[in-house]
Write an enzyme that holds these catalytic residues in place. Structure first.
Site, PDB file in Angstrom:
ATOM      1  N   LYS A  92       0.788  -1.223   0.017  1.00 51.18           N
ATOM      2  CA  LYS A  92       0.107  -0.180   0.044  1.00 51.18           C
ATOM      3  C   LYS A  92       0.871   1.374   0.073  1.00 51.18           C
ATOM      4  O   LYS A  92       2.125   1.282   0.412  1.00 51.18           O
ATOM      5  CB  LYS A  92      -0.845  -0.162   1.204  1.00 51.18           C
ATOM      6  CG  LYS A  92      -0.358  -0.025   2.704  1.00 51.18           C
ATOM      7  CD  LYS A  92       0.249   1.302   2.915  1.00 51.18           C
ATOM      8  CE  LYS A  92       1.047   1.125   4.334  1.00 51.18           C
ATOM      9  NZ  LYS A  92       1.913   2.515   4.777  1.00 51.18           N
ATOM     10  N   ASP A 219      -1.458  -1.721  10.866  1.00 48.63           N
ATOM     11  CA  ASP A 219      -1.829  -1.650   9.317  1.00 48.63           C
ATOM     12  C   ASP A 219      -2.620  -2.925   8.679  1.00 48.63           C
ATOM     13  O   ASP A 219      -3.142  -2.912   7.568  1.00 48.63           O
ATOM     14  CB  ASP A 219      -0.599  -1.478   8.459  1.00 48.63           C
ATOM     15  CG  ASP A 219       0.177  -0.041   8.768  1.00 48.63           C
ATOM     16  OD1 ASP A 219      -0.901   0.842   9.380  1.00 48.63           O
ATOM     17  OD2 ASP A 219       1.150   0.336   8.166  1.00 48.63           O
TER      18      ASP A 219
END
Length: 395
Positions: A92, A219
Site C-alpha cells: 500500500k 496496518d
C-alpha cells in the site's frame, strides 16, 4: 501493469498468477488415457504412485480404468476444501498521512488515505501433515522464518481464534522491500489469515478476520478493505471508500537501500510541527480534484528526513527533476520509499548518479478487490532478481 527491479544486472523473471489448486482427481479422469499412453512410452514400471493426501499414499496398478475411477472417488471424498493455494500479497501507499494526537498507550492517532497498489509478494500455501508447526521458506535472505514473521503470527492467531489444527508449508516470494513504508509485512499477515480461512472452509467472516488482525499490527486490518480506505485510530479503524483516484493512474516507487526505523521516526515526531490541514478536507479535495502536491501531506516526513537526511535530498531531487512529470511526490508511511504519482518512469538522475545505483525501483498503479475475493496479481509483471520455486515437499 507494474514492474519492479533493482538497478542491477540480474535475470528477469515473471510471477505466477493467483491460483487455487485442489488435489482432486476429478479433472484427471478425462485425461487419464492420453496421460497413461504417454507414460507407457517412457516408463517400464507397471506402477504409478500418486499422493492422495499429506498423510496417505495410494499405489495403483497401471492401466485398468476401474481402479483409476475408484481412486478419483476416494480423493474427492477425502480431500480438504483446498489443499494448495497461491495468493498475491500487495502493498500500500499512504496518499496522505496526518498524525493528529499522542495516545495514553504510547501510540499515535492518525488519519490517512490508504490505497493498495499493484506491487506485491506471492505467497504459496500447502497443507502440512504436521499438527505441530508451520514451515516457512523465502527467496530473500534475512527474513525471519519463525514466529517473528507476521505470516506465522497470523496463522497462530487464526488457530487460536477458531480452534483449527491445520498447519502449513509456506513459501514467500518476496518482492516488496522491507523498511519501505509500504506495509509489506502487514499485507503478508492479512493474506495468511485469508488463506487459513480458505483452507478451513470459511470458519470466519471477512469482518471477523479484519477485527482479529488488529492484534497483529495496526496496518493489517486495512488490507481487508476493498483497497481504498480512510483509516483512523492507530490505523486499525478502517472506513471503506470508493476509489478516489483512477486505478490506472501510474506511479513510480523509489526506495534507497537505507531503511527508516519506524520507532525512531515516531520518537523524533513533534506534534506542534505537524500540518494543520483537516484530513477530511484533504480526502474531499482528492476525491474532487485528484492528486496535487498540496494534498499529499505526510507528517512523518520531517522526522524521517532527520533520521535519514539522504531521503530528503532524494525527494527534493525528484521534485526538481520532474518538470511536471509527477502530480505529487511524497514519502509513504514512515519511509523510506519516495512515491511519484503521474508517471511510471523515474527521473534520469536515478540512472546516471552512482549514489542511486542500488535503489529499488518499481512502477505501479492502484489496485482494489471485490468482496469475498482476495487481490489479484496483475497479469504480467517483471522484477530484477532470481525466481524461486515452491517445493512440493519439505524434508
Amino acid at each position: 501493469m507494474a514492474s519492479s527491479h533493482f538497478l542491477c544486472h540480474s535475470p528477469i523473471f515473471h510471477s505466477s498468477p493467483n491460483i487455487i489448486e485442489n488435489r482432486s482427481l476429478s479433472s484427471f479422469r478425462s485425461h487419464r488415457s492420453s496421460f497413461f499412453d504417454s507414460e507407457s512410452r517412457n516408463r517400464r514400471s507397471p506402477f504409478v504412485r500418486l499422493m492422495v493426501s499429506a498423510r496417505k499414499q495410494v499405489e495403483i496398478v497401471y492401466n485398468p480404468d476401474e481402479r483409476i475411477n475408484k481412486l478419483a472417488d476416494e480423493v474427492d471424498k477425502e480431500a480438504a476444501p483446498v489443499s494448495r493455494l497461491t495468493l498475491f500479497s500487495p502493498c500500500k501507499i499512504n496518499v496522505f498521512l496526518r498524525i493528529t494526537n499522542k495516545r495514553e498507550d504510547g501510540f499515535h492517532d492518525l488519519a490517512s488515505l490508504f490505497h493498495v497498489i499493484s506491487l506485491g509478494d506471492v505467497i504459496k500455501f500447502s497443507l502440512s501433515p504436521s499438527k505441530a508447526q508451520d514451515r516457512l521458506s523465502t527467496n530473500v535472505p534475512g527474513v525471519p522464518l519463525d514466529d517473528r514473521n507476521l505470516i506465522i503470527k497470523a496463522l497462530n492467531l487464526y488457530r487460536k481464534k477458531t480452534g483449527s489444527n491445520n498447519f502449513f508449508w509456506i513459501h514467500l516470494d518476496k518482492k516488496v522491500p522491507t523498511g519501505a513504508g509500504l506495509g509489506g509485512g502487514s499485507s503478508n499477515a492479512a493474506t495468511a489469515l485469508w488463506a487459513a480461512n480458505q483452507f478451513n472452509g470459511f470458519l470466519a467472516t471477512e469482518k471477523e478476520l479484519q477485527e482479529w488482525s488488529s492484534e497483529i499490527g495496526s496496518d493489517v486490518p486495512f488490507f481487508f478493505s476493498q483497497g481504498a480506505a480512510y483509516c483512523t485510530g492507530r490505523g486499525e479503524v478502517v472506513q471503506n471508500i470508493p476509489p478516489p483516484l483512477p486505478l490506472d493512474l501510474p506511479m513510480v516507487l523509489i526506495k534507497p537501500q537505507q531503511a527508516c526505523s519506524t520507532a525512531e521516526v515516531y520518537k523524533r515526531l513533534q506534534l506542534d510541527r505537524t500540518s494543520k490541514a483537516d484530513p477530511v478536507t484533504l480526502l474531499e479535495k482528492i476525491s474532487r480534484n485528484g492528486i496535487s502536491q498540496d494534498v499529499c501531506i505526510n507528517d512523518l516526513e520531517p522526522p524521517a528526513f532527520e533520521v535519514l537526511p539522504s531521503l530528503k535530498r532524494l525527494k527534493q531531487r525528484v521534485l526538481s527533476a520532474s518538470r511536471g512529470q509527477y502530480g505529487a511526490v511524497f514519502m509513504s508511511g514512515s519511509g523510506s520509499t519516495i512515491v511519484g504519482i503521474g508517471s511510471p518512469d523515474p527521473p534520469q538522475f536515478v540512472y546516471d548518479d552512482d549514489e542511486y545505483k542500488d535503489v529499488f525501483l518499481s512502477e505501479a498503479n492502484f489496485l482494489t478487490r471485490e468482496e469475498n475475493n482476495w487481490y489479484t496479481e496483475p497479469a504480467s509483471r517483471s522484477a530484477c532478481g532470481s525466481s524461486s520455486h515452491f517445493p512440493l515437499s519439505i524434508e
